[in-house]
Write a protein that holds these residues in place. Structure first.
Motif, short mmCIF file in Angstrom:
data_model
loop_
_atom_site.label_atom_id
_atom_site.label_comp_id
_atom_site.label_asym_id
_atom_site.label_seq_id
_atom_site.Cartn_x
_atom_site.Cartn_y
_atom_site.Cartn_z
N THR A 45 0.81 -1.21 0.00
CA THR A 45 0.00 0.00 0.00
C THR A 45 0.85 1.26 0.00
N ASP A 134 -7.05 -1.93 -3.50
CA ASP A 134 -6.27 -2.50 -2.41
C ASP A 134 -7.14 -3.39 -1.53
N GLU A 135 -6.53 -4.30 -0.81
CA GLU A 135 -7.24 -5.16 0.13
C GLU A 135 -8.35 -5.97 -0.55
N THR A 385 -5.16 -6.64 8.54
CA THR A 385 -4.40 -6.49 7.30
C THR A 385 -4.26 -5.04 6.86
N SER A 386 -5.15 -4.15 7.29
CA SER A 386 -5.12 -2.79 6.74
C SER A 386 -3.94 -1.97 7.23
MG MG Z 1 -1.84 -2.73 2.66
#
Ligand code: MG
Ligand code: ADP
Length: 764
Positions: A45, A134-135, A385-386
């Motif tokens: 990210t 993302d994610e 996970t973020s």
């Molecule tokens: Mg990430």
């Protein structure tokens, strides 16, 4: 050119993804659609947007990154701006109710809901040169739909000579849903696997599973902190309130010392903190100075038009921390206060982390703790996970997560705490092994993990009611939903049935959204209830319909038999009293014909009043209402009222404890509104002529014939409509015990049918 400061450059160089920059960029340059998979914390990210920027992707157009969670959109935009030495004018974010995007924005972090909304005005998303989703492993409905749409938009943009790159980023979970899906991508996109340094994590299960996981988490943390070597602790609980309780208790148990020494440090790491519940800020007298400091630092966020970004049912309103602030119950206060203070222990630097936490407070988790303190973060699953928190050596995992549940009758969402999946639990454990070998303490037994935990969480698109999904997608101008390239498809037959039901209620015509359909989609419930709410709005009946919809989402509101232990005579007496009360609630005329739904409405109304007087429990016991059901209905009523207000700010509605019973005219209108929403759930009284010769006619006294059903359905003996036996009724639900019964029955007039369900009359 990007000029980074030394410290940041050093930290970046430790990320394995940096060594692969060249290779990654080559693959991106040569392909239109790319998947990047890598462990949490590998730098996806924060780094990939920078690679793209430095390769020139932001020269003419923007680089866009979507996140399913707002917290990630905000936090990551700040971090990337900081790493690149750029201002938030250039690296910006946009979420539903706020943002700092400018005309100069080059890298834009946003929630997936915001990007979908942008497609309504610019389908080809022409302002972007590249989009990163993302994610993707989180499988939020919006990200799934974006993947489907972009799989078609990318080739269109290429054809137009205005190419767009699509990068799907994900943890290393279940990639097959994206790669082995011919309908989605005809040619499998290249998958770049980013390696991350991951140290071994030792898993410790509890022998027994204690229901009270907060208490368990507390004692486990005490043990770790007092007995085990240095290293940060990360505790996973399920929601904002739990985070706050546990944090408060831990702060009480391990207070900070040497205030002045700490304050020096604090100035460095948290000067911008506001006055707050934060006990770490309890350095009396100095608060004001810090407040002044804070004032100088406030940044001005440009005004944006909030209405432009409203999307009904936005995931952002359904984040993992939906709880209302609320007052602490005495139990909860006891939980926090009942604590031994470990005067001589090392102080614990305890920080909260959840989506709705102001972003400057979120940033604190990335900073080292004050000298002499151990870092301890109490978090919801945003840390799964973020966000990657540095220097965690111990993970304490309650094993639960708050999941969104859709009511199968009304489509109202509620959040329930449930076991997470094996994949999530392993992600959580992995957080302990980022900087060295670590330990994960699971507050549940290995048997529960092995036998009860599912392998993966079910994608949201599989849980959302399809009627709602179908209508929402139609409102996004998505045409042939049956053919839509979903990463995981909803049931096709269900989609077809949804289309038909939406046509029956008039939300669609020739598979196009009608103006009514648009109005319906604004309500966060199943379309049939959305229609009832939309019509009620026209007729000033919203508070009644909101109350009904909330009540219909909850099972067994009215009790049949007393729960209290009392003699059979007393029980009988109570039952008779309840039955009489219900007849009284049903009233006369149109109220009586509103039937079971009138009783429900009156019961919930009276309970709300009792609650405002502080006598809810007593009222429920006395009048045969299930207390838990009533409190659940209250919650849903408040939630629904506030969500409706969010979508229609001009509305003036509240949950009124003094809501009057509907008048005769209102009751009649409510019957018509119910018919308008339930037109496909009509039943007609079985006439005695229909009963076959050899059958016992008495058995058919309360029998009805529902739509396409062979078997008759019956009025339950608790239904107030047994007295009147109307010719036509509508019902909310049918259920089977010894016979098939209808639940939530209201009488209707046959001459209303062509007016309120013309589509039904046309179809059949
Ligand atoms: Mg990430
Ligand atoms: P991924 O997306 O692959 O999970 P990230 O790009 O989020 O990885 O994180 C890469 C590294 O950057 C991690 O070690 C993380 O701790 C660090 N990091 C992320 N945000 C911040 C921040 N705000 N402050 C300090 N470090 C951060």
């Amino acid at each position: 050119d990007v000029i980074r400061n030394e410290e940041i450059q050093a930290a970046r160089l430790k990320l394995p993804i940096l060594a692969e920059e060249q290779q990654i960029m080559e693959i991106i340059n040569e392909n239109s659609i790319i998947i990047i998979a890598g462990e949490t914390g590998s730098g996806k990210t924060t780094q990939v947007p920078q690679f793209l920027y430095e390769a020139g992707y932001a020269l003419k157009k923007q680089i866009g990154i979507t996140e399913p969670r707002r917290v990630a959109a905000i936090s990551m935009s700040h971090r990337v701006a900081e790493e690149m030495n750029l201002s938030t004018k250039e690296v910006s974010y946009l979420i539903r109710f706020e943002g700092n995007v400018t005309d100069d924005t080059k890298i834009k972090f946003m929630t997936d809901g915001v990007l979908l909304k942008e497609m309504q005005t610019d389908f080809l998303l022409t302002k972007y040169s590249v989009l990163i989703l993302d994610e993707a492993h989180e499988r939020s409905v919006y990200t799934d739909i974006l993947i489907g749409l972009l799989s078609r938009i990318v080739p269109l943009r290429n054809k137009k000579g205005d190419p767009l790159k699509l990068i799907i980023m994900s943890a290393t979970l279940r990639l097959a849903d994206f790669t082995e899906n011919q309908r989605l991508f005809k040619v499998t996109p290249p998958v770049i696997k980013v390696e991350a340094r991951q140290f071994p994590v030792t898993i410790h299960f509890n022998k027994k599973t204690n229901e009270n996981y907060l208490k368990e988490a507390f004692s486990k943390t005490v043990k770790i902190h007092t007995k085990l070597p240095e290293g940060g602790i990360l505790i996973f609980v399920t929601g904002q309130q739990e985070v706050n309780y546990l944090m408060k208790k831990l702060r009480k148990a391990f207070p900070l010392k040497h205030k002045d020494k700490m304050l020096e440090k604090e100035k460095e790491i948290g000067a911008e903190d506001d006055e707050s519940d934060d006990e770490h800020d309890d350095f009396d007298g100095r608060k004001n100075k810090r407040k002044r400091l804070k004032k100088q630092k406030i940044k001005i966020i440009p005004d944006i038009n909030l209405d432009d970004y409203s999307l009904p049912n936005d995931t952002e309103t359904l984040s993992d921390d939906d709880e209302e602030g609320g007052n602490l119950s005495s139990d909860e206060e006891d939980f926090i206060n009942d604590v031994t203070v470990y005067q001589n222990a090392q102080p614990l630097w305890t920080l909260p982390l959840y989506s709705m936490l102001p972003s400057h407070k979120q940033q604190k988790v990335f900073k080292p703790p004050p000298v002499g303190c151990r870092l301890c973060i109490v978090s919801t699953n945003v840390a799964e996970t973020s966000l990657t928190i540095p220097n965690v050596k111990y993970v304490v995992d309650c094993g639960k997560a708050k999941v969104k549940l859709y009511d199968k009758v009304t489509g109202l969402t509620s959040h329930v705490v449930h076991w997470t999946s094996k994949a999530s639990a392993n992600q959580r454990a992995g957080r302990a092994g980022r900087t060295g070998p670590g330990h994960c303490y699971r507050l549940y037994s290995s048997a529960i993990f092995n036998d009860v935990f599912q392998d993966f969480s079910i994608p949201e698109i599989r849980q959302k009611p399809v009627d709602d999904l179908y209508l929402q997608m139609k409102c996004m101008n998505i045409d042939k939903i049956i053919n839509f390239p979903f990463p995981t498809a909803p049931d096709l037959l269900q989609l077809k049935m949804a289309q038909r039901r939406l046509e029956v209620i008039g939300a669609l015509k020739n598979n196009q959204v009608t103006p009514l359909g648009k109005a319906i989609s604004k309500f966060p419930v199943l379309p049939r209830f959305g229609k009832m709410l939309a019509l009620s709005h026209q007729r000033d009946l919203l508070p009644y319909t909101i109350c009904l919809v909330a009540a219909l989402s909850v099972q067994e509101v009215l009790l049949e038999t007393p729960i209290t232990k009392s003699s059979p005579e007393e029980q009988k007496e109570l039952r008779q009293k309840w039955a009489m009360l219900r007849v009284q609630w049903a009233g006369q005329g149109n109220s009586l014909l509103l039937g079971d739904n009138c009783v429900l409405l009156r019961a919930v109304g009276a309970a709300e009043y009792a609650n405002s007087e502080g006598k809810l429990q007593e009222f429920c016991d006395k009048n045969g209402l299930r207390h838990k059901a009533v409190t659940e209905i209250r919650k849903l009523r408040l939630q629904l009222t506030s969500e409706i207000k969010k979508n229609m700010p001009e509305l003036d509605i509240i949950v009124d404890p003094k809501m009057a019973p509907p008048t005769d005219l209102q009751a009649k209108l409510l019957r018509q509104i119910l018919l308008a929403g339930m037109g496909d759930q009509i039943a007609r009284k079985v006439s005695l002529e229909e009963v076959k010769e050899n059958e016992d006619k008495a058995k058919f006294k309360y029998a009805y014939r529902a739509n396409d059903m062979e078997e008759p359905v019956f009025l339950h003996n608790s239904s107030v409509l047994r007295k009147t036996l109307p010719e036509f009724v509508i019902y909310q639900e049918i259920y089977e015990t010894n016979k098939i019964y209808m639940r939530g029955v209201t009488a209707i007039e046959s001459d209303w049918l062509p007016i309120y369900v013309p589509e039904l009359c046309n179809l059949s």
